[in-house]
Write an enzyme that holds these catalytic residues in place. Structure first.
Site, PDB file in Angstrom:
ATOM      1  N   GLY B 544       0.800  -1.225   0.000  1.00  0.00           N
ATOM      2  CA  GLY B 544       0.000   0.000   0.000  1.00  0.00           C
ATOM      3  C   GLY B 544       0.828   1.267   0.000  1.00  0.00           C
ATOM      4  O   GLY B 544       0.306   2.347   0.297  1.00  0.00           O
ATOM      5  N   SER B 580      10.339  -3.290   6.820  1.00  0.00           N
ATOM      6  CA  SER B 580       9.277  -2.377   7.278  1.00  0.00           C
ATOM      7  C   SER B 580       9.643  -0.927   7.009  1.00  0.00           C
ATOM      8  O   SER B 580       9.240  -0.026   7.749  1.00  0.00           O
ATOM      9  CB  SER B 580       9.002  -2.559   8.785  1.00  0.00           C
ATOM     10  OG  SER B 580       8.818  -3.895   9.113  1.00  0.00           O
ATOM     11  N   GLN B 582       9.491   1.093   3.946  1.00  0.00           N
ATOM     12  CA  GLN B 582       9.094   1.962   2.843  1.00  0.00           C
ATOM     13  C   GLN B 582       8.284   3.186   3.268  1.00  0.00           C
ATOM     14  O   GLN B 582       8.491   4.276   2.749  1.00  0.00           O
ATOM     15  CB  GLN B 582       8.358   1.192   1.748  1.00  0.00           C
ATOM     16  CG  GLN B 582       9.277   0.434   0.774  1.00  0.00           C
ATOM     17  CD  GLN B 582      10.239   1.303  -0.013  1.00  0.00           C
ATOM     18  OE1 GLN B 582      10.540   2.433   0.347  1.00  0.00           O
ATOM     19  NE2 GLN B 582      10.762   0.766  -1.100  1.00  0.00           N
ATOM     20  N   GLY B 781       5.229  -3.584   9.033  1.00  0.00           N
ATOM     21  CA  GLY B 781       4.980  -4.862   8.366  1.00  0.00           C
ATOM     22  C   GLY B 781       5.484  -6.110   9.050  1.00  0.00           C
ATOM     23  O   GLY B 781       4.880  -7.166   8.938  1.00  0.00           O
ATOM     24  N   GLU B 782       6.601  -6.014   9.755  1.00  0.00           N
ATOM     25  CA  GLU B 782       7.237  -7.254  10.197  1.00  0.00           C
ATOM     26  C   GLU B 782       6.906  -7.673  11.627  1.00  0.00           C
ATOM     27  O   GLU B 782       6.813  -8.868  11.916  1.00  0.00           O
ATOM     28  CB  GLU B 782       8.751  -7.114  10.073  1.00  0.00           C
ATOM     29  CG  GLU B 782       9.216  -7.049   8.639  1.00  0.00           C
ATOM     30  CD  GLU B 782      10.690  -6.733   8.566  1.00  0.00           C
ATOM     31  OE1 GLU B 782      11.050  -5.579   8.863  1.00  0.00           O
ATOM     32  OE2 GLU B 782      11.472  -7.633   8.239  1.00  0.00           O
TER      33      GLU B 782
END
Lengths: 202, 818
Positions: B544, B580, B582, B781-782
């Site tokens: 996203g 994680s 970006q 994310g992670e």
């Protein structure tokens, strides 16, 4: 060999098809319809799900020759298929095709980035389940999405008011690696609720 | 409005197009759950993934892979394959155009095509181009390769045995790429290792472990095994290489980092980087598995050799051989604690199996070592992490990146300590939880919120799901039971358990790596409206990022319409869609470039209208709702009038605070830029007779600093949680220890969670700003992938009373029939 069949309401002819080619390959590489996806090509992931004479199948496991004379609906034709169904028509008539030009001309809802409350465009460009997948955040990488949409739409056709367990059962053949499925459940619930509301309004 | 522009006439079908997203009367800025700009394309089947590319006259590439794990290549005969009708080229190592014949993320040890030896099952040996994929497959099968098998190295004992074959003799590798912490001339990685079959070793020593150990009232030890997990992204490795008239090549591909690919591809082709033009195609998930190259060089080689476009698409079988996996690990831990529940010390040794080639192993080792103590205060540590070269499949990046394996082990240790002290496992963790200001084992001070105790409190405070949910007036609903529709139980032998875990993950590239991103932002008037275009090389892999970039541009520039330009190498690097990082780093770059554009726009405004209002000279000015406004809300000018027919464009690099390499002997150093934390509570029901597990609920609490897009944040947390669930109870690449061959390269035999396996995942999002990060955000994310697995394991232990020192747990481990 030559294969004649109907895809999204339009008669199609594929030439020089090798006997070992799958329906998935013919759709993607010969007919320019790459919407059905090739995540495993072994019938495990559901990303290539299409409807063959109305029945959801993994198109990677269907030999191209088996579809001779039959009706296929892919994700590219799903919106039109759902529209015809909502209007009481039958897509099996072969009159519900969506040309690619038409598909490209679809316009989005006016409220672009907002949370699913935008005014619907004059002609509903997306099926309820497609719109719900966007609105609920059920799309991340999107590779599983076409197969899930075809499967979810078919379930809602059979079972307009599914329980969570019904949804899980119906979609258990479709793998998703990004979402953890929660938003997919949300999307199907949302589509069912909107469909129900629409039905009441009619 | 979202529109897909018409494909350029010369470009192949499926070339990415700009997506424009805007809104009337709504801001759609950061903090809102704006919808994906590629959402409509993705639900209509029009979004072009790398496997959807098509070009007139294109050929299909096929790779021939080694059927054995370790062998000398005695001979290769391609003549029969070349003689097949429809075959255009067959290439082996001898056909490579330059002397650069290896590539690699950190150590250039991976042959483009095997040279004299194959080091793992599935290593590429030759490539074929033909006019139909089946023709290419059959031709590849007609290449005759004679192998002389060699003994295999499969674990630490066989890697370090006195007579062990040295897999990469004559190593002089130095850190290159991430982490490029050490400059040229510093000690090579190879100089830090005790044996050439050790890729990298990172010790961390802090405090007086001997003295601390003497203070311990209880000591627990554990030996843990972590299986090999696959990223199992759904979009297979694929792409299209189109030879260009200038002798270069246009490559359309799914990757996580275009510029890293480019740096590795161009030298092998013997082309300057500007002649290898890369465009990101649609990426069907990544999770670390696309950090390394797969088909990129092979497709380019075939395209340049044949003069025709070449498409390569792996099938799922090949995908299991075509990317690196998560390192399997052995972890040996010792913890001590005082009677009142305070940790005294920790000793651990983490052995990560990197397989045949280095990939990201050095960085994974650094992460495993530096995060091995978990989110706890422990002042005395003796840590060693090593990565091995073996003949097993190469392992590298996967979501969680070394922190996942450690979390599985240290969280099992926390439960053991709590049990030994007769304390509640959550209470014990909270007593030892780190917080802002805590000193890590590396000596680094945690300088932003670390709400470990609060995250645990939140998951614990959540009401438990009702017991025996399968019971209904019509009998048992088997769908709610372990075994599900297999109808294996109606509740007999089913026991419930609850388990907790919490983890710590670094955000961004660490150890001194120059972790920057580039963003080009343009502002102009189109159709009477001020609009922005954001161009980065960021790989959108599903996370996203494209949504967030549009939101940042709206917030910073006050526009409603933002066009996201396709990612390519015509703009500077955006770094990797990994770690994680970006939203933090490329998001930071977009924010920074927007700010620079805003300054230029305001300068224009001052030139045009400065004399009209004193606020132009003095006040803090903002761009909002298509207008220049003062911080008091007074409108000074319409952006349309400020810009007129001018285009304002800025391309700029942006960096987060620098980090430092870890000392090779003591592991000390400010190696990480940011930490992220998540906690889970798992509720499971176990059929103890058949060893089947049903995860009933997997609740998560995570601190995200600032949720730029709450809907996407929750999607990331739920997705990461589910990958951790898979690791707990089903996912493992099984490698035969005698032959080092992969036994289950398919979705029939490598299972990932289905919607039936995945429980409800309630998410509690905390937003405690990190003042050092853009908008205070924290990479998301992670972290949820770390604590999910140990929470499920803890719940199964709680249900069954079994020790369970390995993951994934299989039925035989629960029934005692292993």
């Amino acid at each position: 060999m030559r294969v004649n069949f109907t895809v999204n309401g339009r008669p199609q002819q594929a030439d020089d098809v090798w006997e070992g080619e799958s329906l998935l390959y013919v759709l993607r590489e010969r007919l320019g319809l790459p919407g059905s996806k090739n995540a495993c090509e072994q019938g495990e992931c559901g990303s290539c799900t299409v409807r063959l004479d109305g029945v959801p199948v993994c198109s990677c496991l269907v030999a191209a020759g088996q579809v001779e004379g039959r009706e296929v609906v892919t994700v590219e034709g799903l919106a039109e298929y759902a529209r015809q169904r909502a209007e009481g028509g039958s897509c099996a008539s072969g009159a519900c095709g969506t040309t690619l030009d038409e598909a490209k001309g679809w316009s989005a809802r006016g409220a672009g980035p907002q949370t699913g409350e935008g005014a619907p465009s004059p002609r509903a460009a997306l099926s309820p389940v497609q719109q719900a997948f966007i609105d609920a955040g059920a799309v991340q990488c999107g590779f599983c999405t076409p197969g899930l949409l075809v499967a979810a739409d078919e379930m809602l056709e059979r079972n307009p008011s599914p329980t969570d367990e019904d949804i899980r059962e119906a979609l258990s053949g479709n793998l998703c690696r990004c979402t953890g499925y929660e938003k997919i459940l949300d999307a199907v619930r949302l589509a069912a609720a909107r469909q129900e509301r629409q039905g009441e309004a009619v | 409005m979202t529109t897909a522009q018409n494909t350029r006439a010369t470009a192949p079908a499926g070339t990415p197009t700009k997506v424009t997203q805007g809104s009337q009367g709504t801001k759609g800025g950061i903090g809102e759950s704006t919808l994906r700009p590629d959402g409509i394309l993705k639900v209509t089947g029009e979004f072009a993934y790398s496997s959807d590319m098509w070009h007139e006259d294109m050929l299909w590439g096929q790779i021939l892979r080694s059927p054995v794990a370790h062998a000398e290549i005695v001979s290769i005969d391609t003549s029969e394959a070349l003689a097949q009708a429809g075959v255009y080229a067959v290439l082996t190592h001898d056909d490579l155009p330059t002397e650069v014949r290896n590539y690699g993320l950190e150590i250039q040890d991976t042959p483009v095509l095997a040279h004299r030896v194959v080091r793992h099952h599935g290593e590429p040996v030759a490539v074929v181009a033909a006019d139909h994929p089946e023709t290419a497959r059959r031709a590849a099968a007609k290449i005759r390769v004679e192998y002389r098998e060699l003994p295999v190295v499969t674990d630490e004992a066989s890697a370090l045995a006195p007579d062990a074959p040295v897999l990469h003799p004559g190593r002089d590798d130095r850190p290159q790429g991430p982490p490029a912490g050490s400059g040229p001339g510093e000690t090579p990685i190879a100089g830090h290792v005790p044996h050439p079959n050790v890729v990298h070793r990172q010790p961390i020593l802090r405090g007086d472990v001997g003295a601390a150990r003497a203070r311990a009232d209880v000591i627990v030890e554990g030996e843990y095994t972590f299986g090999m997990q696959d990223q199992a992204f759904l979009g297979p490795e694929s792409g299209l290489a189109v030879p260009a008239e200038d002798g270069g090549v246009d490559l359309y591909v799914a990757t996580q980092w275009l510029h890293s690919d480019l740096r590795q591809i161009a030298p092998v082709l013997g082309l300057p980087e500007e002649k290898v033009r890369m465009t990101l195609s649609g990426v069907g998930g990544a999770f670390g598995g696309r950090e390394d190259l797969s088909m990129q060089i092979h497709a380019c080689l075939l395209a340049l050799r044949t003069g025709k476009p070449v498409k390569i698409v792996y099938n799922r079988f090949e995908s299991f051989f075509g990317h690196v996996h998560r390192h399997p690990a052995k972890l040996y831990y010792e913890h001590g604690a005082t009677r009142d529940g305070k940790l005294t010390h920790m000793k651990c040794r983490i052995v990560l199996d990197g397989g045949a080639y280095a990939s990201a192993s050095p960085s994974v080792v650094g992460n495993a070592a530096s995060l091995s103590a978990g989110p706890y205060v422990v002042d005395a540590v003796d840590i060693e992490a090593v990565g091995l070269y073996t003949n097993n499949p190469p392992c590298g990046a996967m979501r969680g990146f070394g922190a996942v394996q450690a979390c599985f082990a240290y969280e099992a240790q926390m439960d053991k300590l709590a049990a030994k002290l007769d304390m509640d496992p959550v209470e014990f963790r909270r007593l030892n939880a780190m917080e802002q200001g805590t000193i890590m084992p590396t000596g680094q001070r945690v300088d932003s919120p670390a709400p470990v105790a609060e995250l645990l409190r939140r998951v614990k405070a959540r009401p438990l799901p009702p017991e025996r949910q399968w019971e209904s007036t019509e009998g048992a609903d088997v769908r709610a039971l372990p075994g599900g529709l297999s109808n294996t139980t109606h509740g007999e032998g089913v026991v419930r358990g609850v388990g907790y875990a919490v983890g710590i993950k670094n955000v961004g590239f660490s150890e001194g790596f120059d972790d920057y991103s580039t963003a080009r932002v343009r502002m102009e008037v189109v159709n009477g409206e001020a609009v922005a275009t954001v161009h980065t090389a960021m790989a959108e892999v599903g996370q996203g990022g494209v949504t967030v970039h549009a939101q940042i541009a709206r917030t910073e520039l006050g526009v409603t319409q933002v066009t996201i330009h396709p990612a390519d190498t015509r703009v500077g690097s955006a770094g990797s869609t990994s770690a994680s990082r970006q939203t933090y780093v490329t998001g930071g770059a977009v924010k920074n470039s927007c700010e620079l554009v805003r300054e230029k726009v305001l300068e224009l405004g001052r030139r045009r209208f400065g004399t009209h209002h004193p606020a132009w000279a003095h006040a803090e000015l903002l761009l909002e709702g298509g207008k220049v406004v003062t911080d008091g809300g007074e409108v000074l000018a319409d952006l349309v009038d400020v810009l007129e027919d001018e285009t304002v464009e800025v391309e700029a690099e942006w960096r987060h605070r620098p980090t430092e390499p870890f000392d090779p002997r003591t592991g000390q150093g400010n190696g990480h830029v940011q930490y992220s934390f998540a906690a889970h509570r798992a509720v499971v029901e176990v059929d103890t007779e058949l060893g089947l597990v049903k995860v009933v609920e997997l609740a998560c609490a995570q601190d995200v600093g600032k949720a730029l897009n709450p809907l996407s944040v929750i999607g990331q947390i739920q997705g990461g949680t589910t990958q951790g669930l898979g690791m707990a109870v089903m996912e493992e690449i099984v490698v035969d220890p005698r032959t080092a061959k992969v036994k289950n390269p398919s979705f029939t035999d490598y299972l990932i969670p289905t919607i039936l396996d995945t429980p409800t995942i309630p998410v509690d999002v905390l937003e405690l700003a990190d003042e050092h990060a853009p908008y205070g955000l924290r990479g998301v994310g992670e972290a949820p992938t770390l604590s999910s697995t140990p929470a499920v394991l803890a719940a199964i232990r709680n249900a069954t009373g079994l020790a369970l020192n390995r993951t994934p747990v299989r039925p035989e481990h629960l029934t005692g029939t292993a």
